[in-house]
Design an enzyme around this catalytic site. Structure first.
Site, PDB file in Angstrom:
ATOM      1  N   GLU A 138       0.801  33.578  11.051  1.00 25.47           N
ATOM      2  CA  GLU A 138      -0.253  33.051  11.823  1.00 25.47           C
ATOM      3  C   GLU A 138      -1.230  32.155  11.098  1.00 25.47           C
ATOM      4  O   GLU A 138      -1.481  31.153  11.732  1.00 25.47           O
ATOM      5  CB  GLU A 138      -1.003  34.422  12.231  1.00 25.47           C
ATOM      6  CG  GLU A 138      -1.986  34.259  13.531  1.00 25.47           C
ATOM      7  CD  GLU A 138      -2.537  35.432  13.888  1.00 25.47           C
ATOM      8  OE1 GLU A 138      -2.356  36.576  13.320  1.00 25.47           O
ATOM      9  OE2 GLU A 138      -3.596  35.404  14.664  1.00 25.47           O
ATOM     10  N   ASP A 181     -11.874  32.437  16.585  1.00 22.37           N
ATOM     11  CA  ASP A 181     -12.563  33.685  17.125  1.00 22.37           C
ATOM     12  C   ASP A 181     -13.786  34.367  16.085  1.00 22.37           C
ATOM     13  O   ASP A 181     -14.865  34.718  16.555  1.00 22.37           O
ATOM     14  CB  ASP A 181     -11.590  35.127  17.065  1.00 22.37           C
ATOM     15  CG  ASP A 181     -10.619  34.783  18.145  1.00 22.37           C
ATOM     16  OD1 ASP A 181     -10.468  33.793  18.911  1.00 22.37           O
ATOM     17  OD2 ASP A 181      -9.771  35.631  17.965  1.00 22.37           O
ATOM     18  N   GLY A 214     -11.413  29.871  20.414  1.00 22.76           N
ATOM     19  CA  GLY A 214      -9.956  29.980  19.779  1.00 22.76           C
ATOM     20  C   GLY A 214     -10.148  30.422  18.499  1.00 22.76           C
ATOM     21  O   GLY A 214      -9.343  31.045  17.821  1.00 22.76           O
TER      22      GLY A 214
HETATM   23  C1  DGY Z   1      -7.639  38.588  19.304  1.00 23.25           C
HETATM   24  O1  DGY Z   1      -7.503  39.643  19.956  1.00 23.25           O
HETATM   25  O2  DGY Z   1      -7.915  38.459  18.055  1.00 23.25           O
HETATM   26  C2  DGY Z   1      -7.365  37.345  19.922  1.00 23.25           C
HETATM   27  O3  DGY Z   1      -7.301  36.312  19.237  1.00 23.25           O
HETATM   28  C3  DGY Z   1      -8.207  37.234  21.096  1.00 23.25           C
HETATM   29  O4  DGY Z   1      -7.996  36.066  21.820  1.00 23.25           O
END
Ligand code: DGY
Length: 437
Positions: A402, A170, A168
């Site tokens: 976000e 990333d 999560g």
């Molecule tokens: C993205 O595409 O950045 C997503 O967070 C992958 O889960």
């Protein structure tokens, strides 16, 4: 102001809810169903539209594979505004993958257990919600059984992730040292994320090469878990992922007791749970740093950096009260200065900190929500109140973005939130936080 924002939060969630019975995280950037997003979103819906909350979870659990695995993205529709899509991931390579939904062959943090419990806590009609939970809970149990059977090769009670997207978080700087152990090919592909969001706020091209390379190795082995454990260059015991599994284990125990019967299952979860908590405290706590850290299982070494994941064990009741004190001191010392909003995703005193770039520094509302509840549970009333207040203030100032800059003064003429706007979990968890004292 807050009432208007509350209405706006509801509008964000309702606009992102799709005909297929799931909610996209953010239009354009994320056009499918993401596993941990879905869980947080269901908590928001539970406050004002119980049927949507149930539908969100039902749809996610419907995409479960026959071996109990739940994928990180469910590709409900064809959509070429996202890369890498269903044709790249090819979940059909795994013999037990869903025949109904195409998906990725990787997972995301195990939210489903504690989400069912939160939905029960929020519901006015407890009987109705318990009936819903009775229908779905064995799927969550099967998912936990999958983790303990397939993701714990040394039988430690700590499960691994084989891809940074499973965490999560990333592009956390935590992974940088792992990237140095790899030398993937230069992939030729067209990024879609940077057509929606400024590239300075997203992972680099070279990072994407690493991400795609790990998936290629998994695909060459038809997403077979034992092969992945043997061959994946990325194999990590992640404190956030394991804390969420432990939190969800406890939710399963509590809910099964409430439902009655299920003695065998309860016995199994209790066994997993005590082993997990013990290993978590023995292996993942770094006394010198005063925080929990990630463990690189492939290269057998701890990754000694402090992230917001380092504090997530508070959410799952993992540290002793004494250790919780140490954790909160570390958090306030490094992340909690008066010039900052809680809680940066990466140590602001570290060279790798970047306040604008995705998981390399910005504040995320889902982390703040977990930390808020954890701090409250341990009796850190003032810090918990600040965590909630800072989250609300960021949303008041910038909107339902976000992620957010942790610096109160960014030095920008027109400061803004980052990543996708009208982001579902920021709205959902805002709704939950303003309803929780
Ligand atoms: C993205 O595409 O950045 C997503 O967070 C992958 O889960």
């Amino acid at each position: 102001m807050k009432e208007d924002l509350y209405k706006k939060a509801i509008a964000v969630l309702d606009a992102n809810f799709q005909d297929g019975g799931f909610t996209i995280p953010s239009a354009g950037l994320y056009p499918f169903q993401w596993k941990w997003d879905s869980g947080f979103i269901a908590i928001g819906f539970a406050h004002y539209d119980v049927e949507k909350a149930k539908t969100e979870m039902r749809t996610l659990l419907d995409a479960q594979w026959k071996n109990g695995f739940i994928p990180h993205i469910v590709f409900h529709t064809e959509n070429d505004s996202y890369f890498p899509g269903a044709d790249f991931h090819q979940s059909e390579l795994h013999p037990l993958s869903s025949k109904r939904y195409r998906s990725t062959g990787m997972t995301q943090p195990p939210v489903t257990g504690f989400v069912l419990q939160e939905m029960y806590r929020i519901a006015d009609d407890k009987k109705d919600m318990l009936n819903f939970i009775k229908e779905e809970i064995d799927k969550v149990y099967a998912n936990h059984e999958y983790f303990y059977k397939n993701r714990d090769p040394q039988d430690e009670g700590l499960v691994y992730i084989y891809h940074n997207w499973e965490s999560g978080t990333d592009n956390s700087p935590v992974w940088d040292d792992i990237w140095k152990t790899m030398n993937p090919p230069e992939y030729d592909f067209v990024r879609k994320d940077t057509t929606h969001v400024d590239a300075s706020q997203r992972p680099s091209k070279r990072e994407y090469d690493h991400y795609l390379h790990i998936i290629d190795i998994a695909k060459q082995n038809n997403y077979n878990d034992a092969k992945i454990a043997e061959l994946s260059p990325f194999l990590v015991q992640d404190p956030l992922f394991n804390a969420m599994l432990i939190k969800s284990n406890q939710a399963l125990i509590d809910l099964y007791i409430q439902i009655g019967g299920n003695e065998e299952r309860i016995k199994n979860i209790i066994k997993w749970q005590s082993k997990s908590i013990k290993s978590f405290n023995d292996k993942l706590f770094d006394a010198d740093l005063g925080a929990y850290v990630h463990y690189d299982l492939r290269n057998e070494n701890p990754i000694r950096h402090i992230t917001s994941s380092s504090f997530s064990p508070l959410f799952a009741n993992i540290p002793s009260p004494e250790r919780a004190d140490v954790l909160v001191n570390t958090m306030m010392d490094k992340f909690g200065g008066e010039d900052k909003y809680l809680c940066a995703s990466f140590d602001p005193t570290n060279d790798r900190f970047n306040p604008r770039k995705y998981w390399r520094g910005p504040v995320w509302i889902n982390m703040n929500w977990m930390l808020f509840l954890g701090l409250k549970n341990y009796g850190f009333t003032d810090v918990a109140a600040r965590m909630k207040q800072d989250s609300i203030e960021l949303i008041e100032k910038y909107g339902f973005y976000e992620y957010f800059d942790c610096r109160k003064d960014t030095g920008d003429e027109n400061p803004t939130g980052y990543g996708g706007n009208n982001f579902s979990w920021s709205a959902a968890l805002f709704i939950d936080m303003v309803n929780t004292d």
